[in-house]
Design a protein around this motif. Structure first.
Motif, PDB file in Angstrom:
ATOM      1  N   THR A 197     -65.133  43.304  50.025  1.00 19.48           N
ATOM      2  CA  THR A 197     -63.903  42.852  50.664  1.00 19.48           C
ATOM      3  C   THR A 197     -63.065  44.065  51.039  1.00 19.48           C
ATOM      4  O   THR A 197     -63.275  45.173  50.539  1.00 19.48           O
ATOM      5  CB  THR A 197     -63.094  41.942  49.719  1.00 19.48           C
ATOM      6  OG1 THR A 197     -62.715  42.694  48.574  1.00 19.48           O
ATOM      7  CG2 THR A 197     -63.896  40.725  49.310  1.00 19.48           C
ATOM      8  N   SER A 198     -62.122  43.859  51.930  1.00 20.82           N
ATOM      9  CA  SER A 198     -61.280  44.971  52.364  1.00 20.82           C
ATOM     10  C   SER A 198     -60.373  45.458  51.239  1.00 20.82           C
ATOM     11  O   SER A 198     -59.867  46.580  51.291  1.00 20.82           O
ATOM     12  CB  SER A 198     -60.455  44.563  53.585  1.00 20.82           C
ATOM     13  OG  SER A 198     -59.670  43.440  53.274  1.00 20.82           O
ATOM     14  N   ASP A 199     -60.169  44.648  50.204  1.00 18.89           N
ATOM     15  CA  ASP A 199     -59.366  45.073  49.062  1.00 18.89           C
ATOM     16  C   ASP A 199     -60.093  46.106  48.208  1.00 18.89           C
ATOM     17  O   ASP A 199     -59.452  46.912  47.521  1.00 18.89           O
ATOM     18  CB  ASP A 199     -59.010  43.874  48.186  1.00 18.89           C
ATOM     19  CG  ASP A 199     -58.221  42.826  48.939  1.00 18.89           C
ATOM     20  OD1 ASP A 199     -57.523  43.205  49.902  1.00 18.89           O
ATOM     21  OD2 ASP A 199     -58.319  41.640  48.575  1.00 18.89           O
ATOM     22  N   GLU A 200     -61.405  46.090  48.239  1.00 15.28           N
ATOM     23  CA  GLU A 200     -62.198  47.002  47.412  1.00 15.28           C
ATOM     24  C   GLU A 200     -62.453  48.339  48.086  1.00 15.28           C
ATOM     25  O   GLU A 200     -62.922  49.269  47.443  1.00 15.28           O
ATOM     26  CB  GLU A 200     -63.542  46.358  47.081  1.00 15.28           C
ATOM     27  CG  GLU A 200     -63.427  45.092  46.265  1.00 15.28           C
ATOM     28  CD  GLU A 200     -64.760  44.402  46.089  1.00 15.28           C
ATOM     29  OE1 GLU A 200     -65.749  44.850  46.691  1.00 15.28           O
ATOM     30  OE2 GLU A 200     -64.817  43.400  45.381  1.00 15.28           O
ATOM     31  N   ILE A 201     -62.148  48.472  49.353  1.00 17.04           N
ATOM     32  CA  ILE A 201     -62.413  49.711  50.074  1.00 17.04           C
ATOM     33  C   ILE A 201     -61.293  50.695  49.790  1.00 17.04           C
ATOM     34  O   ILE A 201     -60.121  50.371  49.899  1.00 17.04           O
ATOM     35  CB  ILE A 201     -62.530  49.443  51.587  1.00 17.04           C
ATOM     36  CG1 ILE A 201     -63.720  48.524  51.861  1.00 17.04           C
ATOM     37  CG2 ILE A 201     -62.679  50.745  52.347  1.00 17.04           C
ATOM     38  CD1 ILE A 201     -63.815  48.071  53.285  1.00 17.04           C
ATOM     39  N   GLN A 202     -61.672  51.903  49.388  1.00 15.90           N
ATOM     40  CA  GLN A 202     -60.693  52.932  49.085  1.00 15.90           C
ATOM     41  C   GLN A 202     -60.866  54.080  50.060  1.00 15.90           C
ATOM     42  O   GLN A 202     -61.957  54.626  50.228  1.00 15.90           O
ATOM     43  CB  GLN A 202     -60.897  53.439  47.651  1.00 15.90           C
ATOM     44  CG  GLN A 202     -59.921  54.514  47.261  1.00 15.90           C
ATOM     45  CD  GLN A 202     -60.196  55.040  45.853  1.00 15.90           C
ATOM     46  OE1 GLN A 202     -61.167  54.644  45.221  1.00 15.90           O
ATOM     47  NE2 GLN A 202     -59.351  55.924  45.400  1.00 15.90           N
ATOM     48  N   VAL A 203     -59.768  54.455  50.719  1.00 14.28           N
ATOM     49  CA  VAL A 203     -59.787  55.540  51.685  1.00 14.28           C
ATOM     50  C   VAL A 203     -59.287  56.787  50.993  1.00 14.28           C
ATOM     51  O   VAL A 203     -58.207  56.799  50.382  1.00 14.28           O
ATOM     52  CB  VAL A 203     -58.909  55.210  52.902  1.00 14.28           C
ATOM     53  CG1 VAL A 203     -58.893  56.369  53.882  1.00 14.28           C
ATOM     54  CG2 VAL A 203     -59.398  53.950  53.577  1.00 14.28           C
ATOM     55  N   LEU A 204     -60.053  57.859  51.089  1.00 17.69           N
ATOM     56  CA  LEU A 204     -59.666  59.117  50.455  1.00 17.69           C
ATOM     57  C   LEU A 204     -58.879  59.953  51.461  1.00 17.69           C
ATOM     58  O   LEU A 204     -59.286  60.115  52.597  1.00 17.69           O
ATOM     59  CB  LEU A 204     -60.903  59.874  49.985  1.00 17.69           C
ATOM     60  CG  LEU A 204     -61.773  59.156  48.947  1.00 17.69           C
ATOM     61  CD1 LEU A 204     -63.013  59.963  48.653  1.00 17.69           C
ATOM     62  CD2 LEU A 204     -60.984  58.900  47.684  1.00 17.69           C
ATOM     63  N   GLY A 205     -57.774  60.500  50.998  1.00 22.55           N
ATOM     64  CA  GLY A 205     -56.952  61.327  51.873  1.00 22.55           C
ATOM     65  C   GLY A 205     -57.120  62.794  51.509  1.00 22.55           C
ATOM     66  O   GLY A 205     -58.023  63.199  50.776  1.00 22.55           O
ATOM     67  N   LEU A 206     -56.204  63.621  52.009  1.00 25.11           N
ATOM     68  CA  LEU A 206     -56.280  65.053  51.747  1.00 25.11           C
ATOM     69  C   LEU A 206     -55.943  65.395  50.299  1.00 25.11           C
ATOM     70  O   LEU A 206     -56.390  66.418  49.769  1.00 25.11           O
ATOM     71  CB  LEU A 206     -55.323  65.802  52.675  1.00 25.11           C
ATOM     72  CG  LEU A 206     -55.678  65.747  54.164  1.00 25.11           C
ATOM     73  CD1 LEU A 206     -54.581  66.409  54.979  1.00 25.11           C
ATOM     74  CD2 LEU A 206     -56.998  66.423  54.410  1.00 25.11           C
ATOM     75  N   ASP A 207     -55.162  64.570  49.643  1.00 29.57           N
ATOM     76  CA  ASP A 207     -54.749  64.848  48.264  1.00 29.57           C
ATOM     77  C   ASP A 207     -55.772  64.368  47.240  1.00 29.57           C
ATOM     78  O   ASP A 207     -55.629  64.652  46.066  1.00 29.57           O
ATOM     79  CB  ASP A 207     -53.406  64.171  47.972  1.00 29.57           C
ATOM     80  CG  ASP A 207     -52.297  64.708  48.855  1.00 29.57           C
ATOM     81  OD1 ASP A 207     -52.396  65.883  49.266  1.00 29.57           O
ATOM     82  OD2 ASP A 207     -51.342  63.953  49.105  1.00 29.57           O
ATOM     83  N   ASP A 208     -56.771  63.654  47.634  1.00 33.21           N
ATOM     84  CA  ASP A 208     -57.748  63.084  46.686  1.00 33.21           C
ATOM     85  C   ASP A 208     -58.865  64.022  46.418  1.00 33.21           C
ATOM     86  O   ASP A 208     -59.522  64.634  47.082  1.00 33.21           O
ATOM     87  CB  ASP A 208     -58.298  61.752  47.214  1.00 33.21           C
ATOM     88  CG  ASP A 208     -57.199  60.704  47.265  1.00 33.21           C
ATOM     89  OD1 ASP A 208     -56.313  60.756  46.429  1.00 33.21           O
ATOM     90  OD2 ASP A 208     -57.257  59.856  48.180  1.00 33.21           O
TER      91      ASP A 208
END
Length: 92
Positions: A81-92
């Motif tokens: 589901t779209s709730d389980e998707i985690q987007v990593l940014g520059l701080d991760d």
């Protein structure tokens, strides 16, 4: 049996089944209704050209291909589901 129509219908049916199979569970009803409209247009085209034997064979082959895909790939990699998707940014 016209193999050109068979291949066209095979690609259409396979893509429609694959799209429904790999849709997020929350959006499956909306995608199913959209694909139903597309399927009705394809059905009318098949009936107007009188190529229903090719359509039946293409549908059976597409069903087998999608079952084969689900059996070997889709079952072990379920749609998230779209709730389980985690987007990593520059701080991760």
């Amino acid at each position: 049996m016209n193999t050109g129509f068979l291949l066209i219908l095979l690609v259409l049916y396979t893509l429609m089944m694959f799209a429904f199979q790999r849709t997020e569970p929350k959006k499956r009803r909306l995608v199913g209704l959209s694909l139903l409209v597309i399927f009705l247009f394809v059905r009318d085209w098949v009936l107007s050209r009188d190529i229903w034997p090719e359509a039946n064979v293409a549908f059976a082959i597409a069903l087998f291909l999608n079952l084969f895909f689900w059996l070997f790939i889709g079952r072990y990699n379920p749609v998230h589901t779209s709730d389980e998707i985690q987007v990593l940014g520059l701080d991760d």
